[in-house]
Design a protein around this motif. Structure first.
Motif, PDB file in Angstrom:
ATOM      1  N   ARG A  72       0.812  -1.222   0.000  1.00 11.56           N
ATOM      2  CA  ARG A  72       0.000   0.000   0.000  1.00 11.56           C
ATOM      3  C   ARG A  72       0.844   1.271   0.000  1.00 11.56           C
ATOM      4  NH1 ARG A  72      -3.204  -2.924   3.521  1.00 11.56           N
ATOM      5  NH2 ARG A  72      -2.493  -1.856   5.408  1.00 11.56           N
ATOM      6  N   TYR A  73       1.980   1.258   0.700  1.00  5.65           N
ATOM      7  CA  TYR A  73       2.689   2.511   0.948  1.00  5.65           C
ATOM      8  C   TYR A  73       4.115   2.582   0.423  1.00  5.65           C
ATOM      9  CZ  TYR A  73      -1.317   3.038   3.904  1.00  5.65           C
ATOM     10  OH  TYR A  73      -2.598   3.110   4.346  1.00  5.65           O
ATOM     11  N   LEU A  74       4.677   1.461   0.032  1.00  2.30           N
ATOM     12  CA  LEU A  74       6.054   1.430  -0.432  1.00  2.30           C
ATOM     13  C   LEU A  74       6.100   0.969  -1.886  1.00  2.30           C
ATOM     14  CD1 LEU A  74       7.524  -0.313   2.759  1.00  2.30           C
ATOM     15  CD2 LEU A  74       7.606   2.128   2.215  1.00  2.30           C
ATOM     16  N   VAL A  75       7.262   1.063  -2.478  1.00  4.92           N
ATOM     17  CA  VAL A  75       7.448   0.684  -3.880  1.00  4.92           C
ATOM     18  C   VAL A  75       8.291  -0.588  -3.916  1.00  4.92           C
ATOM     19  CG1 VAL A  75       8.378   1.415  -6.102  1.00  4.92           C
ATOM     20  CG2 VAL A  75       7.352   3.111  -4.556  1.00  4.92           C
ATOM     21  N   GLU A  76       7.727  -1.667  -4.443  1.00  2.81           N
ATOM     22  CA  GLU A  76       8.449  -2.936  -4.460  1.00  2.81           C
ATOM     23  C   GLU A  76       9.654  -2.862  -5.386  1.00  2.81           C
ATOM     24  OE1 GLU A  76       7.542  -7.655  -4.089  1.00  2.81           O
ATOM     25  OE2 GLU A  76       6.001  -6.406  -5.013  1.00  2.81           O
ATOM     26  N   VAL A  82      19.377  -5.032  -3.117  1.00  3.18           N
ATOM     27  CA  VAL A  82      19.128  -4.246  -1.911  1.00  3.18           C
ATOM     28  C   VAL A  82      20.084  -3.067  -1.854  1.00  3.18           C
ATOM     29  CG1 VAL A  82      19.263  -4.309   0.610  1.00  3.18           C
ATOM     30  CG2 VAL A  82      18.203  -6.201  -0.631  1.00  3.18           C
ATOM     31  N   ARG A  83      19.533  -1.908  -1.492  1.00  9.26           N
ATOM     32  CA  ARG A  83      20.324  -0.679  -1.334  1.00  9.26           C
ATOM     33  C   ARG A  83      20.014  -0.056   0.023  1.00  9.26           C
ATOM     34  NH1 ARG A  83      18.884   2.031  -7.157  1.00  9.26           N
ATOM     35  NH2 ARG A  83      19.535   0.252  -8.411  1.00  9.26           N
ATOM     36  N   GLY A  84      20.880   0.805   0.465  1.00  8.14           N
ATOM     37  CA  GLY A  84      20.643   1.529   1.700  1.00  8.14           C
ATOM     38  C   GLY A  84      19.325   2.283   1.636  1.00  8.14           C
ATOM     39  N   GLY A  85      18.529   2.166   2.691  1.00  4.45           N
ATOM     40  CA  GLY A  85      17.228   2.812   2.749  1.00  4.45           C
ATOM     41  C   GLY A  85      16.081   1.895   2.372  1.00  4.45           C
ATOM     42  N   ASP A  86      16.373   0.713   1.832  1.00  4.56           N
ATOM     43  CA  ASP A  86      15.312  -0.225   1.451  1.00  4.56           C
ATOM     44  C   ASP A  86      14.698  -0.879   2.684  1.00  4.56           C
ATOM     45  OD1 ASP A  86      15.839   0.323  -1.192  1.00  4.56           O
ATOM     46  OD2 ASP A  86      16.658  -1.660  -1.667  1.00  4.56           O
ATOM     47  N   VAL A  87      13.432  -1.208   2.575  1.00  6.31           N
ATOM     48  CA  VAL A  87      12.712  -1.948   3.612  1.00  6.31           C
ATOM     49  C   VAL A  87      12.737  -3.418   3.216  1.00  6.31           C
ATOM     50  CG1 VAL A  87      10.483  -2.307   4.728  1.00  6.31           C
ATOM     51  CG2 VAL A  87      11.236   0.016   4.161  1.00  6.31           C
ATOM     52  N   LEU A  88      13.156  -4.266   4.127  1.00  9.05           N
ATOM     53  CA  LEU A  88      13.278  -5.689   3.862  1.00  9.05           C
ATOM     54  C   LEU A  88      12.230  -6.455   4.656  1.00  9.05           C
ATOM     55  CD1 LEU A  88      17.160  -5.912   4.269  1.00  9.05           C
ATOM     56  CD2 LEU A  88      15.841  -5.323   2.210  1.00  9.05           C
ATOM     57  N   ALA A 104      17.559  -1.705   5.318  1.00  9.25           N
ATOM     58  CA  ALA A 104      18.923  -1.911   4.839  1.00  9.25           C
ATOM     59  C   ALA A 104      19.710  -0.613   4.978  1.00  9.25           C
ATOM     60  CB  ALA A 104      18.902  -2.364   3.386  1.00  9.25           C
ATOM     61  N   THR A 105      20.958  -0.731   5.395  1.00 14.04           N
ATOM     62  CA  THR A 105      21.857   0.420   5.401  1.00 14.04           C
ATOM     63  C   THR A 105      22.821   0.341   4.223  1.00 14.04           C
ATOM     64  OG1 THR A 105      23.338  -0.691   6.959  1.00 14.04           O
ATOM     65  CG2 THR A 105      21.669   0.796   7.884  1.00 14.04           C
ATOM     66  N   SER A 106      22.916  -0.839   3.616  1.00 17.15           N
ATOM     67  CA  SER A 106      23.724  -1.098   2.424  1.00 17.15           C
ATOM     68  C   SER A 106      23.291  -2.470   1.915  1.00 17.15           C
ATOM     69  CB  SER A 106      25.220  -1.112   2.762  1.00 17.15           C
ATOM     70  OG  SER A 106      25.523  -2.226   3.582  1.00 17.15           O
ATOM     71  N   TYR A 107      23.934  -2.967   0.880  1.00 13.03           N
ATOM     72  CA  TYR A 107      23.640  -4.322   0.409  1.00 13.03           C
ATOM     73  C   TYR A 107      24.005  -5.347   1.476  1.00 13.03           C
ATOM     74  CZ  TYR A 107      23.600  -8.570  -2.356  1.00 13.03           C
ATOM     75  OH  TYR A 107      23.324  -9.843  -2.812  1.00 13.03           O
ATOM     76  N   GLU A 108      24.995  -5.039   2.286  1.00 10.36           N
ATOM     77  CA  GLU A 108      25.525  -6.002   3.252  1.00 10.36           C
ATOM     78  C   GLU A 108      24.935  -5.909   4.660  1.00 10.36           C
ATOM     79  OE1 GLU A 108      27.700  -3.762   1.714  1.00 10.36           O
ATOM     80  OE2 GLU A 108      28.393  -5.054   0.097  1.00 10.36           O
ATOM     81  N   ASN A 109      24.295  -4.785   5.017  1.00  4.03           N
ATOM     82  CA  ASN A 109      23.890  -4.571   6.411  1.00  4.03           C
ATOM     83  C   ASN A 109      22.452  -4.078   6.529  1.00  4.03           C
ATOM     84  OD1 ASN A 109      26.528  -5.075   7.734  1.00  4.03           O
ATOM     85  ND2 ASN A 109      27.168  -3.331   6.507  1.00  4.03           N
ATOM     86  N   ARG A 129      19.535 -13.729   4.173  1.00  5.06           N
ATOM     87  CA  ARG A 129      19.269 -13.715   2.722  1.00  5.06           C
ATOM     88  C   ARG A 129      18.306 -14.832   2.331  1.00  5.06           C
ATOM     89  NH1 ARG A 129      21.213  -9.262   0.668  1.00  5.06           N
ATOM     90  NH2 ARG A 129      23.277  -8.734   1.369  1.00  5.06           N
ATOM     91  N   ARG A 130      18.440 -16.004   2.937  1.00  7.77           N
ATOM     92  CA  ARG A 130      17.525 -17.123   2.632  1.00  7.77           C
ATOM     93  C   ARG A 130      16.092 -16.803   3.030  1.00  7.77           C
ATOM     94  NH1 ARG A 130      21.659 -20.116   4.739  1.00  7.77           N
ATOM     95  NH2 ARG A 130      20.535 -20.536   6.671  1.00  7.77           N
ATOM     96  N   HIS A 131      15.916 -15.988   4.056  1.00  4.93           N
ATOM     97  CA  HIS A 131      14.578 -15.674   4.555  1.00  4.93           C
ATOM     98  C   HIS A 131      14.011 -14.361   4.002  1.00  4.93           C
ATOM     99  CE1 HIS A 131      15.985 -18.746   7.344  1.00  4.93           C
ATOM    100  NE2 HIS A 131      14.714 -19.080   7.408  1.00  4.93           N
ATOM    101  N   LEU A 132      14.817 -13.623   3.256  1.00  6.50           N
ATOM    102  CA  LEU A 132      14.370 -12.368   2.655  1.00  6.50           C
ATOM    103  C   LEU A 132      13.330 -12.683   1.578  1.00  6.50           C
ATOM    104  CD1 LEU A 132      14.652  -9.275   2.258  1.00  6.50           C
ATOM    105  CD2 LEU A 132      16.557  -9.770   0.695  1.00  6.50           C
ATOM    106  N   SER A 133      12.128 -12.165   1.749  1.00  7.61           N
ATOM    107  CA  SER A 133      11.065 -12.463   0.788  1.00  7.61           C
ATOM    108  C   SER A 133      10.742 -11.301  -0.131  1.00  7.61           C
ATOM    109  CB  SER A 133       9.788 -12.920   1.506  1.00  7.61           C
ATOM    110  OG  SER A 133       9.297 -11.892   2.340  1.00  7.61           O
ATOM    111  N   HIS A 134      10.872 -10.086   0.362  1.00  4.89           N
ATOM    112  CA  HIS A 134      10.516  -8.891  -0.430  1.00  4.89           C
ATOM    113  C   HIS A 134      11.401  -7.717  -0.017  1.00  4.89           C
ATOM    114  CE1 HIS A 134       6.849 -11.293  -0.681  1.00  4.89           C
ATOM    115  NE2 HIS A 134       6.613 -10.655  -1.813  1.00  4.89           N
ATOM    116  N   ALA A 135      11.572  -6.803  -0.961  1.00  5.08           N
ATOM    117  CA  ALA A 135      12.254  -5.544  -0.674  1.00  5.08           C
ATOM    118  C   ALA A 135      11.426  -4.415  -1.258  1.00  5.08           C
ATOM    119  CB  ALA A 135      13.663  -5.543  -1.262  1.00  5.08           C
TER     120      ALA A 135
END
Length: 141
Positions: A72-76, A82-88, A104-109, A129-135
């Motif tokens: 509803r509120y974010l852009v898939e 993954v980039r810094g600022g993304d919601v995971l 996410a603060t970066s691709y790694e963190n 990473r195995r449990h990441l379903s959406h960004a």
């Protein structure tokens, strides 16, 4: 400063906030959704929706409530980019609703809140990473 940098800076300001189910107050307490809500307020202004009360086992009811709200509120975006600022969003098992969110603060963190610990920045390890379903990205990024 870009919007993504503002989001990461705001998320880092929450580090050390104790876990408190349903709360969303920096330095006082939050859960993973409360962290996301607080970062939205700090970076973008008034949050678009207040969640109804929920129990710690809300996702076991079967509805993918967290994913529906994100749509509803974010852009898939691509969870492999993954980039810094993304919601995971994370699922604990395939086929179950997304039950956890982080920023996410970066691709790694990422920064997240979880029961029994303060808000922290951690590596997005192979387990995560195995449990990441959406960004998703915040609007305007």
């Amino acid at each position: 400063m870009s919007t993504a940098e503002i989001i990461v800076t705001e998320a880092r300001a929450w580090i050390g906030t104790p876990y408190l189910h349903q709360a969303s107050l920096k330095s006082v307490g939050c859960d993973c959704l409360g962290l996301l809500r607080g970062v939205w307020r700090g970076a973008l202004g008034t949050e678009p929706e207040l969640p109804p009360p929920y129990t710690p086992d809300w996702a076991e009811a079967g509805a993918d409530t967290l994913l529906a709200a994100a749509h509803r509120y974010l852009v898939e975006t691509d969870p492999h980019d993954v980039r810094g600022g993304d919601v995971l969003l994370f699922r604990w098992r395939y086929g179950l609703p997304a039950k956890h969110c982080a920023i996410a603060t970066s691709y790694e963190n990422m920064i997240h809140a979880h029961d029994g610990a303060c808000v922290t920045e951690i590596a997005i390890s192979p387990w995560w990473r195995r449990h990441l379903s959406h960004a998703f990205r915040f609007p305007g990024i």
